[in-house]
Design an enzyme around this catalytic site. Structure first.
Site, PDB file in Angstrom:
ATOM      1  N   HIS A  67     -11.845   9.851   2.728  1.00  0.00           N
ATOM      2  CA  HIS A  67     -10.493  10.439   2.734  1.00  0.00           C
ATOM      3  C   HIS A  67     -10.210  10.941   4.154  1.00  0.00           C
ATOM      4  O   HIS A  67     -11.100  11.469   4.825  1.00  0.00           O
ATOM      5  CB  HIS A  67     -10.415  11.583   1.723  1.00  0.00           C
ATOM      6  CG  HIS A  67      -9.019  12.070   1.505  1.00  0.00           C
ATOM      7  ND1 HIS A  67      -8.368  12.856   2.432  1.00  0.00           N
ATOM      8  CD2 HIS A  67      -8.133  11.860   0.491  1.00  0.00           C
ATOM      9  CE1 HIS A  67      -7.146  13.113   1.982  1.00  0.00           C
ATOM     10  NE2 HIS A  67      -6.981  12.516   0.813  1.00  0.00           N
ATOM     11  N   GLU A 123      -3.967   5.174   2.225  1.00  0.00           N
ATOM     12  CA  GLU A 123      -3.324   6.483   2.321  1.00  0.00           C
ATOM     13  C   GLU A 123      -2.906   6.750   3.766  1.00  0.00           C
ATOM     14  O   GLU A 123      -3.694   7.300   4.554  1.00  0.00           O
ATOM     15  CB  GLU A 123      -4.312   7.569   1.895  1.00  0.00           C
ATOM     16  CG  GLU A 123      -4.710   7.513   0.442  1.00  0.00           C
ATOM     17  CD  GLU A 123      -4.955   8.921  -0.090  1.00  0.00           C
ATOM     18  OE1 GLU A 123      -4.310   9.285  -1.057  1.00  0.00           O
ATOM     19  OE2 GLU A 123      -5.772   9.646   0.495  1.00  0.00           O
TER      20      GLU A 123
HETATM   21  P1  PGA Z   1      -0.556  14.014  -1.599  1.00  0.00           P
HETATM   22  O1  PGA Z   1      -2.091  13.756  -1.248  1.00  0.00           O
HETATM   23  O2  PGA Z   1      -0.248  13.290  -2.873  1.00  0.00           O
HETATM   24  O3  PGA Z   1      -0.455  15.510  -1.761  1.00  0.00           O
HETATM   25  O4  PGA Z   1       0.240  13.509  -0.459  1.00  0.00           O
HETATM   26  C1  PGA Z   1      -2.678  12.508  -1.472  1.00  0.00           C
HETATM   27  C2  PGA Z   1      -4.106  12.510  -0.987  1.00  0.00           C
HETATM   28  O5  PGA Z   1      -4.390  13.094   0.073  1.00  0.00           O
HETATM   29  O6  PGA Z   1      -4.991  11.941  -1.651  1.00  0.00           O
END
Ligand code: PGA
Length: 247
Positions: free
Chosen positions: A97, A167
């Site tokens: 992440h 992401e």
């Molecule tokens: P968010 O976070 O939905 O609050 O943007 C997603 C993540 O970091 O996995």
């Protein structure tokens, strides 16, 4: 097939919230459970495991948010191993992440060790990739993402399943969501990378970043999407349940 919905609670929640939210979730009849994964803070995974044992056959799954790079028991103060996650029936673990990469210096070498360790313990990685705004605005975001994916080619453990979550850092927590074409473009990049280099591996490619009750419909409507990774909106269990019902 229903799409995967992953809740990433990050460092939020409490024991009380785990008990209430999981019970609510498990007993809300309309809610899709089979393809739902809760990625919880490590200390609450044990609580979640116990809560699940008290509920009537919940089929949602648990995920770690991180794991030790060390694969053996030993003098690693503060660490939690893959085998320990396994002990609580944790089937998935987030790896890479952007918050781990940026705030805790998880380098490719560290991620390689972590991914190897969870695979040895039969835990499926939810491998996260994503570029920052500067990279996105340059012409090099595709090669940047491919470079992150290249890590998968170094893994020596045999694996047959992986979840890859795109992401974009500029979207996480910002309320800004790429348009469908931008998401589709990266998903296509991921699928073609996997097809070319790891064709025997079953893959689900997810999108994550500011997914909410308001946009889940549109995002999950993208044909090639395998699901979504939900941060902030997963902390409101009613909202999260609605997102699950879209899938
Ligand atoms: P968010 O976070 O939905 O609050 O943007 C997603 C993540 O970091 O996995």
């Amino acid at each position: 097939m229903k799409k995967l919905i992953v809740a990433n609670w990050k460092m939020h929640g409490s024991r009380n919230k785990i008990q209430q939210d999981l019970a609510y979730y498990a007993t809300t009849p309309a809610t899709n459970q089979e393809n739902v994964i809760f990625a919880l803070p490590t200390i609450y995974l044990a609580e979640a495991y116990h809560v699940m044992n008290l509920l009537a056959n919940p089929t949602f799954k648990l995920s770690g948010q991180d794991v030790s790079r060390e694969n053996h028991y030993g003098a690693f103060t503060g660490e939690t191993s893959s085998a320990m996650l396994n002990d609580y029936n944790v089937k998935y673990c987030l790896i890479g992440h952007s918050e781990r990469r940026l705030k805790f210096n998880d380098s490719d070498l560290v991620l390689f060790s972590k991914i190897t360790s969870i695979l040895i313990n039969q835990i499926t990685p939810i491998f996260c990739i994503g570029e920052n705004l500067e990279v996105r605005n340059s012409s090099s975001y595709k090669s940047f993402l491919l470079e992150q994916l290249n890590l998968l080619l170094k893994i020596e453990v045999q694996f047959t399943n992986i979840i890859i979550a795109y992401e974009p850092i500029w979207s996480i927590g910002s309320g800004i969501v790429p348009n469908s074409g931008q998401i589709e473009e990266v998903l296509a990049l991921v699928y073609s990378f996997m097809q070319k280099y790891l064709p025997h591996v079953k893959i689900a490619a997810l999108y994550g970043g500011s997914v909410s009750v308001d946009n889940a419909d549109k995002i999950l409507g993208i044909n090639s999407i395998g699901g979504v990774l939900v941060g902030g909106a997963s902390l409101l269990i009613e909202d999260f349940s609605s997102i699950c019902d879209v899938s």
